[in-house]
Design a protein around this motif. Sequence first.
Motif, PDB file in Angstrom:
ATOM      1  N   TRP A 225       0.785  -1.151   0.094  1.00  0.00           N
ATOM      2  CA  TRP A 225      -0.136  -0.062   0.003  1.00  0.00           C
ATOM      3  C   TRP A 225       0.827   1.185  -0.001  1.00  0.00           C
ATOM      4  CZ3 TRP A 225      -4.301  -1.027   4.327  1.00  0.00           C
ATOM      5  CH2 TRP A 225      -4.953  -2.070   4.049  1.00  0.00           C
ATOM      6  N   PRO A 226       0.175   2.420  -0.496  1.00  0.00           N
ATOM      7  CA  PRO A 226       0.902   3.586  -0.330  1.00  0.00           C
ATOM      8  C   PRO A 226       1.309   4.013   1.067  1.00  0.00           C
ATOM      9  CG  PRO A 226      -0.941   4.032  -1.615  1.00  0.00           C
ATOM     10  CD  PRO A 226      -1.012   2.529  -1.099  1.00  0.00           C
ATOM     11  N   PRO A 227       2.206   4.777   1.367  1.00  0.00           N
ATOM     12  CA  PRO A 227       2.690   4.980   2.836  1.00  0.00           C
ATOM     13  C   PRO A 227       1.813   5.913   3.710  1.00  0.00           C
ATOM     14  CG  PRO A 227       3.949   6.230   1.016  1.00  0.00           C
ATOM     15  CD  PRO A 227       3.336   5.208   0.573  1.00  0.00           C
ATOM     16  N   ARG A 228       1.789   5.347   4.796  1.00  0.00           N
ATOM     17  CA  ARG A 228       1.135   6.086   6.159  1.00  0.00           C
ATOM     18  C   ARG A 228      -0.273   5.687   6.250  1.00  0.00           C
ATOM     19  NH1 ARG A 228       0.013  11.112   5.650  1.00  0.00           N
ATOM     20  NH2 ARG A 228       0.495  11.523   3.524  1.00  0.00           N
ATOM     21  N   ILE A 229      -0.777   4.932   5.158  1.00  0.00           N
ATOM     22  CA  ILE A 229      -2.366   4.515   5.439  1.00  0.00           C
ATOM     23  C   ILE A 229      -2.648   3.585   6.327  1.00  0.00           C
ATOM     24  CG2 ILE A 229      -3.861   3.076   4.309  1.00  0.00           C
ATOM     25  CD1 ILE A 229      -3.325   4.254   1.510  1.00  0.00           C
ATOM     26  N   VAL A 230      -1.563   2.659   6.570  1.00  0.00           N
ATOM     27  CA  VAL A 230      -1.956   1.709   7.850  1.00  0.00           C
ATOM     28  C   VAL A 230      -1.684   2.251   9.050  1.00  0.00           C
ATOM     29  CG1 VAL A 230      -0.845  -0.605   8.827  1.00  0.00           C
ATOM     30  CG2 VAL A 230      -0.949  -0.477   6.145  1.00  0.00           C
ATOM     31  N   ASP A 231      -0.667   2.904   9.350  1.00  0.00           N
ATOM     32  CA  ASP A 231      -0.591   3.536  10.859  1.00  0.00           C
ATOM     33  C   ASP A 231      -1.875   4.668  10.939  1.00  0.00           C
ATOM     34  OD1 ASP A 231       1.398   2.350  11.229  1.00  0.00           O
ATOM     35  OD2 ASP A 231       2.879   3.769  10.697  1.00  0.00           O
ATOM     36  N   TYR A 232      -2.194   5.402   9.932  1.00  0.00           N
ATOM     37  CA  TYR A 232      -3.346   6.297   9.952  1.00  0.00           C
ATOM     38  C   TYR A 232      -4.626   5.665  10.472  1.00  0.00           C
ATOM     39  CZ  TYR A 232      -6.587  10.160   9.122  1.00  0.00           C
ATOM     40  OH  TYR A 232      -7.487  11.105   9.236  1.00  0.00           O
ATOM     41  N   CYS A 233      -4.814   4.637   9.536  1.00  0.00           N
ATOM     42  CA  CYS A 233      -6.207   4.073   9.777  1.00  0.00           C
ATOM     43  C   CYS A 233      -6.364   3.208  11.115  1.00  0.00           C
ATOM     44  CB  CYS A 233      -6.364   3.251   8.546  1.00  0.00           C
ATOM     45  SG  CYS A 233      -6.640   4.379   6.987  1.00  0.00           S
ATOM     46  N   LYS A 234      -5.239   2.608  11.114  1.00  0.00           N
ATOM     47  CA  LYS A 234      -5.334   1.571  12.393  1.00  0.00           C
ATOM     48  C   LYS A 234      -5.513   2.340  13.753  1.00  0.00           C
ATOM     49  CE  LYS A 234      -2.636  -2.488  14.348  1.00  0.00           C
ATOM     50  NZ  LYS A 234      -1.349  -3.107  14.328  1.00  0.00           N
TER      51      LYS A 234
END
Length: 566
Positions: A225-234
């Motif tokens: 995935w594009p960066p930062r999506i996982v941390d932001y959404c989690k």
Amino acid sequence: MGHSHIDLTFLQDFPEASAIVKCLLDLHGGKRSAHALASRVQRYLRFVVTKGLDLSAQSLTAYRDSLDSATDLGGRSRQGYYSIAASFVRELGERGIGKVEKLPLGFRDIAHSPYPTFTELASNWDHLKKNPEYEARLELHKARNLDKLSRDVLVISELWMETLEDAAWESVCMQIDDWSLAESVVERSRHVTYADLWDQQPSIEAALGLLYQTFGRFIPTSPQWPPRIVDYCKGRGWPPTRLKGAFFPTIKSLSAFLVLALANGILAPNVDSVARYAFVGCVSQSSDKDQVLVRLGKFRGHPIERLINPKSRVVVALKALEATVVKALDDLDRVPPKLKEDGGVPLFLHYFPGRGGSEVRVVPRDHPPDMVRRFIASSSTKYPVLQPLVSGPTGVNFRCTHLLCQRLRGGSIFDIQSGANHRNVSTTVGYLERVEVAATARMVQFSFQAYLVSEARAARLRRLGNGFHCDPSQAPRENCLRMDLCSGCKGRKIVFIASRIVAEWLAWKSHIELHEDYLRQHRPERWSKVWSIRLVEYRVLLAEVPKRVLREAEKFVGSVGLLPLE
């Protein structure tokens, strides 16, 4: 075999290994349960290689004995494993690979009992009887012509089933909301560049839009995935599984839909009818404008067809799942033909991003048990009434619990026959009798075991070291000095609670047998009045102990303290 591999490398030095593997592929490779069948043959082949045997009647006899003492298999499983191995050996003989000989019979007196109901699998749930809702339901059913035990079974079974339906519906509603949000993102993606929106103003909607415009509805694993999506959404309650599930179902998101369908008492389906044979179009209009027809297929026999209120939870859930699946499959160039091999396009699909190529797959046959158990475990925090079911029921235990409840509520045997899809009413009668007896008998057994354990642990009971316990209040005081006076004493208690007790029976039985000749010759009176009687007692007790318990008990025999038999 199937979608998985079976490890047979241990056969590399075995005579005619390639012919054996070819026979296995020819015999089971094309079957719907190819992997499960091959795994059972694998167990036999591994046993033969480990023991240095050949593929023959002799090795089958030894294999049958090993299955008989296997702690990981029940009676029907042992019979199944043996039958498949025997069929394989017979096929090898017909192909000239092994001997053509009479093969040993399988297990005898295997009880073909129905799947256990919820009450049989649940851990201790006595504390739930203090639950206000439990007490209210109990009062409601008091008018029924049921004994207390049957009424308890009915009340707790209904409470568990309805709680599971509530928990599943809550999860389904959240999933439907996620699909609605994702669909609005898909519509906006025609006019919005979500990569820019994500950079300027991060949000869950922007993350979903960026994922969709990058990958479409079939989202790969999060490392791509594009960066930062996982941390932001989690950090905002949207882990990767939820983000992926917003566009196409995942195994986790499908769990609630599976449980919701299984918990529906009108359908009372089996697992495969939901997970494999709920096809696109399974909910359709009926001649009754106030009802819809729900149709769930079966591998064998007649499909389940029920008229249900169109506003019922299970209908809303199935239609929402169908809409999501159809929209996603429309984005594919073509629907993979193997998805339709069971007669239609299943609703219970998931996207599998494998290393060898990503694809849409039907839920594997071995997944539903874990899906149900994980759902019950995760729901038990919010719904404590479900805690006794954690690690207990799987999908196969819902149907028999539904039928048991119908029986206890006084439902017509013909209505139950129709719901169970039995061809003959005699089948329904026999099935219900076995289910009802098993459900109540298990509770009686648990109650009795609890009583025995409490008796064994009570302060007034004293462990004697000879496999028995003593209640001093019922024993003549002078007898307590001599353990060999236990036989016939009112204070002696037999407690089936642990393998260490069985170890004492084993040790004392062997001790008496070792000195039997001496006692007969030099202490005939003591032999006839004490030790011969005690030996018979130990033998009778041990005859009732399962082999698994005996094997466990043998570990402790050496630690048992033995006294002279004078």
